[in-house]
Design a protein around this motif. Structure first.
Motif, PDB file in Angstrom:
ATOM      1  N   THR A  45      59.230 -38.029 143.081  1.00 19.42           N
ATOM      2  CA  THR A  45      59.122 -39.445 142.735  1.00 19.42           C
ATOM      3  C   THR A  45      59.045 -40.227 144.043  1.00 19.42           C
ATOM      4  OG1 THR A  45      61.491 -39.918 142.755  1.00 19.42           O
ATOM      5  CG2 THR A  45      60.569 -39.056 140.695  1.00 19.42           C
ATOM      6  N   LYS A  46      58.924 -41.528 143.961  1.00 21.26           N
ATOM      7  CA  LYS A  46      58.867 -42.310 145.200  1.00 21.26           C
ATOM      8  C   LYS A  46      60.233 -42.403 145.876  1.00 21.26           C
ATOM      9  CE  LYS A  46      59.090 -46.757 142.784  1.00 21.26           C
ATOM     10  NZ  LYS A  46      58.418 -48.041 142.612  1.00 21.26           N
ATOM     11  N   TRP A  47      61.321 -42.040 145.182  1.00 22.18           N
ATOM     12  CA  TRP A  47      62.658 -42.060 145.772  1.00 22.18           C
ATOM     13  C   TRP A  47      63.086 -40.719 146.321  1.00 22.18           C
ATOM     14  CZ3 TRP A  47      61.882 -44.134 140.793  1.00 22.18           C
ATOM     15  CH2 TRP A  47      61.761 -45.514 140.778  1.00 22.18           C
ATOM     16  N   GLY A  48      62.423 -39.657 145.954  1.00 23.22           N
ATOM     17  CA  GLY A  48      62.797 -38.314 146.388  1.00 23.22           C
ATOM     18  C   GLY A  48      62.310 -37.286 145.388  1.00 23.22           C
ATOM     19  N   VAL A  49      62.812 -36.089 145.511  1.00 23.75           N
ATOM     20  CA  VAL A  49      62.415 -34.991 144.620  1.00 23.75           C
ATOM     21  C   VAL A  49      63.631 -34.548 143.819  1.00 23.75           C
ATOM     22  CG1 VAL A  49      61.454 -32.664 144.480  1.00 23.75           C
ATOM     23  CG2 VAL A  49      60.652 -34.230 146.252  1.00 23.75           C
ATOM     24  N   GLY A  50      63.498 -34.548 142.500  1.00 22.33           N
ATOM     25  CA  GLY A  50      64.541 -34.047 141.616  1.00 22.33           C
ATOM     26  C   GLY A  50      64.175 -32.651 141.139  1.00 22.33           C
ATOM     27  N   THR A  51      65.145 -31.758 141.155  1.00 20.49           N
ATOM     28  CA  THR A  51      64.911 -30.373 140.738  1.00 20.49           C
ATOM     29  C   THR A  51      66.001 -29.950 139.776  1.00 20.49           C
ATOM     30  OG1 THR A  51      63.907 -29.849 142.876  1.00 20.49           O
ATOM     31  CG2 THR A  51      64.628 -27.994 141.531  1.00 20.49           C
ATOM     32  N   GLY A  52      65.610 -29.395 138.648  1.00 15.83           N
ATOM     33  CA  GLY A  52      66.541 -28.841 137.680  1.00 15.83           C
ATOM     34  C   GLY A  52      66.315 -27.346 137.553  1.00 15.83           C
ATOM     35  N   GLN A  53      67.393 -26.607 137.368  1.00 17.45           N
ATOM     36  CA  GLN A  53      67.296 -25.151 137.285  1.00 17.45           C
ATOM     37  C   GLN A  53      68.269 -24.627 136.232  1.00 17.45           C
ATOM     38  OE1 GLN A  53      68.891 -23.002 140.668  1.00 17.45           O
ATOM     39  NE2 GLN A  53      67.359 -21.411 140.443  1.00 17.45           N
ATOM     40  N   LEU A  54      67.797 -23.665 135.438  1.00 16.37           N
ATOM     41  CA  LEU A  54      68.635 -22.890 134.527  1.00 16.37           C
ATOM     42  C   LEU A  54      68.736 -21.485 135.095  1.00 16.37           C
ATOM     43  CD1 LEU A  54      67.001 -23.871 131.114  1.00 16.37           C
ATOM     44  CD2 LEU A  54      69.145 -24.748 132.045  1.00 16.37           C
ATOM     45  N   PHE A  55      69.918 -20.890 135.047  1.00 14.65           N
ATOM     46  CA  PHE A  55      70.077 -19.526 135.548  1.00 14.65           C
ATOM     47  C   PHE A  55      71.091 -18.787 134.689  1.00 14.65           C
ATOM     48  CE2 PHE A  55      73.082 -22.200 137.806  1.00 14.65           C
ATOM     49  CZ  PHE A  55      74.270 -21.476 137.752  1.00 14.65           C
ATOM     50  N   GLY A  56      71.027 -17.470 134.738  1.00  9.45           N
ATOM     51  CA  GLY A  56      71.974 -16.678 133.975  1.00  9.45           C
ATOM     52  C   GLY A  56      71.770 -15.202 134.190  1.00  9.45           C
ATOM     53  N   GLY A  57      72.621 -14.418 133.558  1.00  9.84           N
ATOM     54  CA  GLY A  57      72.496 -12.977 133.702  1.00  9.84           C
ATOM     55  C   GLY A  57      73.542 -12.230 132.901  1.00  9.84           C
ATOM     56  N   ASN A  58      73.420 -10.920 132.941  1.00  3.26           N
ATOM     57  CA  ASN A  58      74.339 -10.001 132.288  1.00  3.26           C
ATOM     58  C   ASN A  58      74.571  -8.833 133.233  1.00  3.26           C
ATOM     59  OD1 ASN A  58      75.865  -8.488 130.513  1.00  3.26           O
ATOM     60  ND2 ASN A  58      74.108  -7.773 129.338  1.00  3.26           N
ATOM     61  N   PHE A  94      76.773 -14.616 132.204  1.00  8.86           N
ATOM     62  CA  PHE A  94      76.968 -15.942 132.772  1.00  8.86           C
ATOM     63  C   PHE A  94      75.695 -16.755 132.600  1.00  8.86           C
ATOM     64  CE2 PHE A  94      75.361 -13.294 136.134  1.00  8.86           C
ATOM     65  CZ  PHE A  94      74.429 -14.081 136.791  1.00  8.86           C
ATOM     66  N   ALA A  95      75.865 -18.066 132.518  1.00  9.09           N
ATOM     67  CA  ALA A  95      74.735 -18.986 132.413  1.00  9.09           C
ATOM     68  C   ALA A  95      75.151 -20.300 133.059  1.00  9.09           C
ATOM     69  CB  ALA A  95      74.337 -19.209 130.961  1.00  9.09           C
ATOM     70  N   GLY A  96      74.164 -21.010 133.585  1.00  8.85           N
ATOM     71  CA  GLY A  96      74.491 -22.270 134.226  1.00  8.85           C
ATOM     72  C   GLY A  96      73.272 -23.141 134.450  1.00  8.85           C
ATOM     73  N   ILE A  97      73.550 -24.342 134.926  1.00  8.02           N
ATOM     74  CA  ILE A  97      72.511 -25.298 135.276  1.00  8.02           C
ATOM     75  C   ILE A  97      72.795 -25.829 136.679  1.00  8.02           C
ATOM     76  CG2 ILE A  97      71.987 -26.002 132.917  1.00  8.02           C
ATOM     77  CD1 ILE A  97      73.738 -28.477 133.406  1.00  8.02           C
ATOM     78  N   LYS A  98      71.736 -26.263 137.347  1.00  8.78           N
ATOM     79  CA  LYS A  98      71.855 -26.865 138.672  1.00  8.78           C
ATOM     80  C   LYS A  98      70.890 -28.033 138.732  1.00  8.78           C
ATOM     81  CE  LYS A  98      72.649 -24.887 142.701  1.00  8.78           C
ATOM     82  NZ  LYS A  98      72.591 -24.153 143.947  1.00  8.78           N
ATOM     83  N   TYR A  99      71.349 -29.128 139.333  1.00  8.16           N
ATOM     84  CA  TYR A  99      70.474 -30.258 139.592  1.00  8.16           C
ATOM     85  C   TYR A  99      70.545 -30.573 141.076  1.00  8.16           C
ATOM     86  CZ  TYR A  99      68.244 -34.720 139.886  1.00  8.16           C
ATOM     87  OH  TYR A  99      67.390 -35.722 140.257  1.00  8.16           O
ATOM     88  N   VAL A 100      69.378 -30.770 141.693  1.00  6.96           N
ATOM     89  CA  VAL A 100      69.283 -31.054 143.126  1.00  6.96           C
ATOM     90  C   VAL A 100      68.472 -32.328 143.320  1.00  6.96           C
ATOM     91  CG1 VAL A 100      68.242 -30.256 145.275  1.00  6.96           C
ATOM     92  CG2 VAL A 100      69.530 -28.668 143.871  1.00  6.96           C
ATOM     93  N   ALA A 101      68.966 -33.191 144.196  1.00  5.18           N
ATOM     94  CA  ALA A 101      68.224 -34.376 144.633  1.00  5.18           C
ATOM     95  C   ALA A 101      67.993 -34.236 146.130  1.00  5.18           C
ATOM     96  CB  ALA A 101      69.012 -35.643 144.337  1.00  5.18           C
ATOM     97  N   SER A 102      66.722 -34.285 146.550  1.00  4.64           N
ATOM     98  CA  SER A 102      66.399 -34.142 147.966  1.00  4.64           C
ATOM     99  C   SER A 102      65.428 -35.232 148.385  1.00  4.64           C
ATOM    100  CB  SER A 102      65.816 -32.751 148.250  1.00  4.64           C
ATOM    101  OG  SER A 102      64.681 -32.513 147.460  1.00  4.64           O
ATOM    102  N   ARG A 103      65.453 -35.545 149.670  1.00  4.50           N
ATOM    103  CA  ARG A 103      64.601 -36.628 150.177  1.00  4.50           C
ATOM    104  C   ARG A 103      64.292 -36.379 151.645  1.00  4.50           C
ATOM    105  NH1 ARG A 103      62.550 -41.486 149.320  1.00  4.50           N
ATOM    106  NH2 ARG A 103      62.692 -43.075 150.924  1.00  4.50           N
ATOM    107  N   ASP A 104      63.070 -36.774 152.027  1.00  2.00           N
ATOM    108  CA  ASP A 104      62.730 -36.733 153.442  1.00  2.00           C
ATOM    109  C   ASP A 104      63.369 -37.954 154.115  1.00  2.00           C
ATOM    110  OD1 ASP A 104      61.009 -38.320 151.936  1.00  2.00           O
ATOM    111  OD2 ASP A 104      59.404 -38.191 153.408  1.00  2.00           O
ATOM    112  N   VAL A 105      64.154 -37.712 155.157  1.00  2.00           N
ATOM    113  CA  VAL A 105      64.822 -38.776 155.894  1.00  2.00           C
ATOM    114  C   VAL A 105      63.878 -39.344 156.954  1.00  2.00           C
ATOM    115  CG1 VAL A 105      66.816 -39.315 157.357  1.00  2.00           C
ATOM    116  CG2 VAL A 105      67.041 -37.684 155.469  1.00  2.00           C
ATOM    117  N   SER A 106      63.080 -38.466 157.549  1.00  2.00           N
ATOM    118  CA  SER A 106      62.032 -38.864 158.494  1.00  2.00           C
ATOM    119  C   SER A 106      60.849 -37.934 158.262  1.00  2.00           C
ATOM    120  CB  SER A 106      62.545 -38.769 159.935  1.00  2.00           C
ATOM    121  OG  SER A 106      62.707 -37.416 160.322  1.00  2.00           O
TER     122      SER A 106
END
Length: 168
Positions: free
Chosen positions: A46-59, A70-82
């Protein structure tokens, strides 16, 4: 994003990724010879940064590593500072069940610096991250060790660094 939440910051298009790993143990005394792990994610700039969502799991039912499911979710917000520096923060939540029950609630911090061309390397970049700041899986029974509690998984406050580039 599993290793550094700043990595998607310079992306300029949507990215969809998925992965599966089959695990086999041929000499498991409990006859549980197959396990698996998966991951699926989406990055949206987006114009504010990059949002990333992830689902993960295993046996992991093996005698050597009886973590169960196990199962889980992750959300990441990243942005270029320069033009060369990026930063990111991530939040994870997960649940473990099977041999025991536990939960995960943690945060990740990371940065990446892009050097560009340096000597024989093109697209040279360096990154560092501090992962798993919070509650990780700590109450999983490890039956091989006579029902003792396992160490935290993944490790709390894990520092990761890396350098990558293209060599021709």
């Amino acid at each position: 994003v599993a290793f550094n939440p700043a990595l998607p910051a310079f992306e300029q298009q949507n990215i969809l990724g998925a992965g599966f790993t089959g695990l086999h143990c041929s000499d498991d005394p409990d006859d549980k010879s197959f396990g698996a792990a998966f991951s699926a994610g989406l990055s949206v700039p987006t114009k504010w940064g990059v949002g990333t969502g992830q689902l993960f799991g295993g046996n992991l039912p093996f005698y050597e590593s009886q973590l169960g499911k196990f199962a889980g979710i992750k959300y990441v917000a990243s942005r270029d500072v320069s033009e060369k520096l990026a930063a990111g923060i991530g939040f994870s939540a997960g649940y473990l069940w099977g041999y025991d029950k536990d939960f995960l609630a943690a945060a990740d911090l990371g940065f990446m610096y892009w050097f560009g061309t340096a000597g024989v390397f093109k697209d040279l970049r360096f990154g560092a991250s501090l992962l798993n700041l919070g509650k990780t899986f700590t109450d999983a029974e490890v039956l091989k060790k006579k029902k003792k509690k396992a160490d935290s998984y993944p490790g709390i406050g894990t520092l990761r660094t890396g350098i990558a580039g293209t060599f021709y």
